[in-house]
Design an enzyme around this catalytic site. Structure first.
Site, PDB file in Angstrom:
ATOM      1  N   TYR A  98       0.830  -1.209   0.000  1.00 33.56           N
ATOM      2  CA  TYR A  98       0.000   0.000   0.000  1.00 33.56           C
ATOM      3  C   TYR A  98       0.863   1.257   0.000  1.00 33.56           C
ATOM      4  CZ  TYR A  98      -4.256  -2.705   0.693  1.00 33.56           C
ATOM      5  OH  TYR A  98      -5.300  -3.566   0.513  1.00 33.56           O
ATOM      6  N   GLU A 140      -7.851  -7.501   5.601  1.00 29.97           N
ATOM      7  CA  GLU A 140      -6.983  -8.535   5.042  1.00 29.97           C
ATOM      8  C   GLU A 140      -6.207  -9.262   6.134  1.00 29.97           C
ATOM      9  OE1 GLU A 140      -4.828  -6.198   2.166  1.00 29.97           O
ATOM     10  OE2 GLU A 140      -6.732  -5.682   1.194  1.00 29.97           O
TER      11      GLU A 140
END
Length: 394
Positions: A98, A140
Site C-alpha cells: 500500500y 486482510e
C-alpha cells in the site's frame, strides 16, 4: 471519518479529481510497473491491464469511497471494502504494498492536476487514501489469520473432466500432508501458473463443488485468443494440465457465500461460466437437506455450451422443492426455452434470497426484475469475475 477540513477540501475538489481519475490511474499504473515490473509479471492480471478494466475498477472504487465518506461520514462502505479485501488476500497482497501504491498514485495525481494539488488538497486526499488503505489492511489481516496465513499451497490434479468444448473441471487434492481448510459455497481460489515467459500469473476460479472433504474442484472456461494476455492462463490450463500435475492454489476467499436458513426460498441465477459458484451453492443446499423452495435459472448459448448442466439437474433432483429453468439462444430442445433469461414465468417466492453470477448486463437485468417482483435489494447478492465494475460504479 474525514476531518472537517479534509471533507470540505475533498468535496470541493472531487469534480476535478473525478473528471481526471481515468488519466490519473493510467499514469499510476505506468509509473508503478516501470518501477516495479515484477508486479505486472507476477501479481497483477495482465489481461485486465491490457483491457483497461483494472484501471476502471480502481478509479471507480476510489471515487466511490470518497463519495461515501462525504455522504455517510458515520458509516464505512464495508461491502466494497470487503470485496476488495477478499481479492487482495487471495493474491497475497501485503501492507507494505500500500505504501508503494501511495507513492505512485499521488505522483500521478500531481502530474495530472499540476498546480491544483496544493498542500491542503494533497493532505485531504492523502487522508482519503489512508482511511481506505488502512481499512483494507485490517480486513486482510483478519482474513489471513482465519486462513492460518498459509498462502499458496501445492495441489495435485487427480481428475480432469471436459464439461464442454471450452470448459474443463479440475479436481485436486493436497500434495502435502496438511489438511485443507474448508470453504463456503460461492467462494473462489487463486491459481498461480507459470507461463512460457517466466511470469507467474494468478487467476481466480470459483470452487464449483460442494464444501467438505479433501478435494477442491474448479472449472475453467478457455478464453480464445490465447496469444493475448486475456486468455494466457486459461489456455495454459486447458493445453497443459492433466492428472498428476501440481498447481499452486490459494486458500478459499470471496464474500459471495450461501447464507440462507433451511426454509428460506433461494434463487440461483447464472449465465455462461457464471454457473460455477451457483453449482457449488446448489450442491451445498442438497448436501445439507435444504427444505425451502430452490429456483435455478441459467442462460447459455446452447445446451452444448452449458457447463455443469448435469450437476445442476442432479443436485436439484435431491431437493424436496426445486425447479430448474434453462434458457438457450439456440437448440433449446424440449423442456427448455429459447432466448435470453426471462423471469416473467418463473415463480419468485416471498422472502427469496437471490444469488447472481454472469455478465454485468445479465445481472443488472435479473436484479432489476427481482426487485420489481418484490425481492428486497439487500437480499440480492452477486459475483463478478474480474474487476468489479458494478460495485465501483455504485
Amino acid at each position: 471519518m474525514l476531518t472537517e477540513q479534509s471533507a470540505a477540501t475533498v468535496r470541493a475538489t472531487l469534480p476535478a479529481v473525478g473528471a481526471a481519475i481515468g488519466e490519473i490511474t493510467e499514469r499510476f499504473y505506468a509509473r508503478l510497473f516501470t518501477a516495479h515490473p515484477d508486479l505486472l509479471r507476477d501479481l497483477f492480471n495482465r489481461g485486465n491491464q491490457a483491457a483497461g478494466t483494472q484501471r476502471q475498477a480502481l478509479a471507480g472504487s476510489i471515487a466511490a469511497f470518497a463519495v461515501h465518506l462525504l455522504d455517510h461520514p458515520e458509516q464505512r462502505p464495508d461491502a466494497m471494502l470487503g470485496r476488495i479485501a477478499h481479492k487482495h488476500a487471495s493474491l497475497g497482497v501485503s501492507p507494505e504494498q500500500y505504501k508503494v501504491v501511495h507513492e505512485h498514485l499521488f505522483a500521478a495525481i500531481a502530474e495530472v492536476l499540476g498546480e491544483a494539488v496544493t498542500p491542503e488538497v494533497a493532505a485531504a486526499w492523502d487522508e482519503v487514501y489512508w482511511l481506505m488503505a488502512n481499512a483494507l489492511v485490517a480486513i486482510e489481516k483478519r482474513l489471513y489469520e482465519e486462513s492460518g496465513e498459509r498462502g499458496f499451497g501445492a495441489w495435485e490434479v487427480v481428475e480432469r473432466v471436459e464439461e464442454t468444448a471450452d470448459v474443463a473441471t479440475f479436481r485436486l487434492r493436497p500434495a502435502d500432508d496438511r489438511p485443507p481448510r474448508d470453504f463456503r459455497a460461492g467462494q473462489y481460489v487463486s491459481v498461480r501458473v507459470e507461463l512460457p515467459d517466466g511470469a507467474r500469473q494468478i487467476r481466480q476460479y470459483s470452487l464449483s463443488g460442494a464444501p467438505g472433504g479433501t478435494l477442491r474442484q474448479f472449472s475453467v472456461k478457455r478464453v480464445h485468443g490465447g496469444a493475448t494476455p486475456d486468455g494466457e492462463v486459461s489456455n495454459r490450463l486447458h493445453a497443459r494440465v492433466r492428472p498428476g500435475d501440481v498447481l499452486e492454489l490459494s486458500e478459499p476467499y470471496g464474500d459471495l457465500v450461501l447464507d440462507a436458513g433451511p426454509d428460506t426460498p433461494v434463487l440461483l441465477a447464472s449465465a455462461g461460466i457464471g454457473v460455477t459458484p451457483m453449482a457449488a451453492m446448489l450442491a451445498d443446499l442438497a448436501a445439507t437437506g435444504h427444505r425451502g423452495p430452490v429456483t435455478v435459472v441459467h442462460g447459455d448459448r446452447s445446451p452444448a455450451d452449458h457447463a455443469l448442466r448435469s450437476d445442476l439437474e442432479t443436485y436439484a433432483a435431491k431437493l424436496p422443492d426445486a425447479s430448474v429453468h434453462f434458457f438457450y439462444e439456440r437448440d433449446a430442445g424440449p423442456g427448455h426455452r429459447t432466448g435470453l433469461v426471462d423471469l416473467s414465468d418463473v415463480a419468485v417466492r416471498p422472502g427469496t434470497r437471490a444469488y447472481l453470477c454472469g455478465p454485468l448486463p445479465f445481472m443488472r437485468a435479473v436484479r432489476g426484475r427481482l426487485i420489481e417482483r418484490g425481492v428486497a435489494p439487500a437480499d440480492v447478492h452477486y459475483e463478478v469475475f474480474g474487476p468489479d465494475l458494478w460495485l465501483a460504479r455504485g
